[in-house]
Design an enzyme around this catalytic site. Structure first.
Site, PDB file in Angstrom:
ATOM      1  N   SER A 103       0.790  -1.226   0.000  1.00 46.59           N
ATOM      2  CA  SER A 103       0.000   0.000   0.000  1.00 46.59           C
ATOM      3  C   SER A 103       0.824   1.279   0.000  1.00 46.59           C
ATOM      4  O   SER A 103       0.342   2.314  -0.427  1.00 46.59           O
ATOM      5  CB  SER A 103      -0.979  -0.002   1.173  1.00 46.59           C
TER       6      SER A 103
ATOM      7  N   HIS B 234      -5.826  -3.484  -1.908  1.00 42.41           N
ATOM      8  CA  HIS B 234      -5.725  -2.495  -2.994  1.00 42.41           C
ATOM      9  C   HIS B 234      -5.849  -3.141  -4.363  1.00 42.41           C
ATOM     10  O   HIS B 234      -5.754  -2.457  -5.382  1.00 42.41           O
ATOM     11  CB  HIS B 234      -4.400  -1.730  -2.909  1.00 42.41           C
TER      12      HIS B 234
ATOM     13  N   LYS C 280     -12.011   0.108  -0.166  1.00 37.10           N
ATOM     14  CA  LYS C 280     -11.143   0.808  -1.127  1.00 37.10           C
ATOM     15  C   LYS C 280     -11.866   0.949  -2.461  1.00 37.10           C
ATOM     16  O   LYS C 280     -12.772   1.744  -2.546  1.00 37.10           O
ATOM     17  CB  LYS C 280      -9.798   0.109  -1.168  1.00 37.10           C
TER      18      LYS C 280
HETATM   19  C1  LIG Z   1      -6.428  -0.635   3.930  1.00 41.78           C
HETATM   20  C2  LIG Z   1      -5.849  -1.961   4.114  1.00 41.78           C
HETATM   21  C3  LIG Z   1      -6.410  -2.866   5.019  1.00 41.78           C
HETATM   22  C4  LIG Z   1      -7.498  -2.476   5.970  1.00 41.78           C
HETATM   23  O1  LIG Z   1      -8.739  -2.405   5.381  1.00 41.78           O
HETATM   24  P1  LIG Z   1      -9.904  -1.596   6.142  1.00 41.78           P
HETATM   25  O2  LIG Z   1     -11.131  -2.086   5.470  1.00 41.78           O
HETATM   26  O3  LIG Z   1      -9.631  -0.163   5.922  1.00 41.78           O
HETATM   27  O4  LIG Z   1      -9.856  -1.969   7.579  1.00 41.78           O
HETATM   28  C5  LIG Z   1      -5.867  -4.128   5.082  1.00 41.78           C
HETATM   29  N1  LIG Z   1      -4.827  -4.486   4.307  1.00 41.78           N
HETATM   30  C6  LIG Z   1      -4.260  -3.637   3.428  1.00 41.78           C
HETATM   31  C7  LIG Z   1      -3.115  -4.094   2.591  1.00 41.78           C
HETATM   32  C8  LIG Z   1      -4.764  -2.347   3.304  1.00 41.78           C
HETATM   33  O5  LIG Z   1      -4.183  -1.510   2.462  1.00 41.78           O
END
Ligand SMILES: *Cc1c(COP(=O)(O)O)cnc(C)c1O
Length: 403
Positions: free
Chosen positions: A188, A216, A247
């Site tokens: 990320s 992502h 996301k």
């Molecule tokens: C954003 C993210 C999460 C967390 O997801 P949420 O739904 O915001 O709790 C988990 N793993 C990765 C790689 C992320 O980028």
């Protein structure tokens, strides 16, 4: 007794002040700001409208009228879900969403969690046992690391993408429980994708199991938007995929996609599933519609990738990235120290572009960066303006990109 308690309390309160002051002195104190979400991938901050390049809403689905309408219909019945899924918090909306996710992912079943973080922590602690070993990429999301730690298994953190060390470790004789490789699909903060075919080869050679966090990747990578596993066509070679609805899906919630047995076991074992209130039905309804749009409108993904390619081309010729920079909507411009990064971010904002400045502890020291996060709503003409503004902002800070 009272004076003692009062002095312990005073002492602790002063230590909070000191900790904040230390963060401030190191240029690492974070403050929150407030943004009003607008249409077209924009936000308002006080009186200024900004193009949002600091979000994860890759396809603009968070404010798609159809997604909003689905949420509105759910809201007419209830706001909260009133209990955890196992007690009475599972509604027809939850059931429908899990069916939609399973169909989208091409899996037998799916299980929804309150967030992606909850899905990661709950799944890892439920599946990884104390006698196991977990291999975890150093750049994995914090919730994967937390889940691995909480599992009680032996944790081996390997350098980012270091297949050599991983293979050396896997070659060592092992007579414990299972061995797992846990990885982000898309990293990320760097935007690069995990070398999944090679990881699968290693896993198969040494009887390890792979878990991929597609946070992502969902909606963005792969022929039909299922993520990085689909992109590499390794979906059948990984043990399971974890995803988020927060996301590209534009809503909130996490999920696991896999077999019916796996989902049944997780709903019995995953503590973040058992002890947490289920998602609000309105969000389930919204996420289901968003996933259908992702499936039915591949042109959104095509448009995103068009913007990615154009932006990369311009950044490359401006010398802000090099040719090794991954083809990804997340593009890091590594500048080194926190202060010039935050300075450049402030200048970009003056120019109407909101971009995240990322500092330690989110990224290692000396790799503070601007993190450009592209989306399908960016107009083609805006890409040129954006890159020009980035060049000017970075030059004004008197620094060079190290990417
Ligand atoms: C954003 C993210 C999460 C967390 O997801 P949420 O739904 O915001 O709790 C988990 N793993 C990765 C790689 C992320 O980028």
């Amino acid at each position: 007794m009272t004076t003692h308690a009062a002095s312990a309390l005073d002492d602790w309160r002063r230590s909070l002040d000191r900790e904040l002051a230390a963060l401030e002195a190191g240029g690492l104190r974070r403050t929150r700001r407030t943004f009003t979400p607008l249409q077209d991938g924009r936000l308002r901050s006080s009186d200024r409208v900004l193009v949002n390049l600091a979000g994860n809403d890759y396809l603009g689905l968070s404010h798609d009228p159809r997604v909003i309408e689905a949420a509105r219909r759910g809201l007419e019945e209830t706001v909260g879900s009133r209990a955890s899924g196992l007690v009475s918090g599972r509604s027809p909306w939850h059931e429908a969403l899990e069916r939609t996710i399973a169909a989208f992912e091409g899996c037998e079943d799916a299980l929804v969690f309150p967030t992606g973080v909850a899905a990661n922590v709950g799944t890892l602690t439920a599946l990884v046992a104390e006698g196991d070993v977990v291999f975890c990429d150093r750049l994995n999301h914090a919730s994967l690391v937390d889940g691995c730690r909480q599992s009680g298994a032996r944790l081996r953190i390997y350098r980012h993408d270091d297949l050599e060390t991983l293979s050396r470790e896997l070659r060592k004789p092992f007579d414990g429980g299972r061995r797992w490789i846990v990885t982000d699909g898309v990293f990320s903060m760097d935007g690069d994708i995990a070398p999944l075919p090679e990881l699968c080869d290693l896993a198969e050679a040494y009887d390890a199991l792979i878990i991929v966090d597609e946070a992502h990747g969902t909606g963005v990578f792969g022929e039909t938007g299922r993520g990085v596993c689909e992109h590499f066509q390794v979906e059948d070679r990984v043990a399971l995929r974890i995803g988020t609805l927060s996301k590209a899906v534009g809503c909130l919630g996490g999920f696991v996609a896999g077999s019916h047995t796996l989902c049944e076991l997780l709903l019995n074992r995953a503590r973040t599933q058992i002890y947490s209130t289920s998602l609000p039905p309105a969000l389930c309804a919204a996420a289901g519609v968003a996933l259908e749009i992702i499936g039915n409108e591949p042109q959104r993904r095509d448009r995103l990738w068009g913007r990615v390619d154009e932006t990369r081309r311009l950044l490359l010729s401006a010398g802000l990235i090099d040719a090794n920079c991954f083809r990804s909507p997340i593009i890091p411009i590594v500048l080194g120290e926190p202060r010039p990064v935050m300075g450049a971010a402030a200048r970009l904002e003056e120019a109407g572009f909101l971009m995240a400045g990322i500092r330690p502890p989110t990224v290692p020291r000396g790799t503070s960066r601007l993190r450009l996060s592209l989306h399908s709503e960016l107009a083609e003409s805006e890409v040129t303006l954006l890159v020009e503004a980035m060049v000017a902002a970075i030059a004004a800070e008197g620094i060079k990109s190290r990417t």
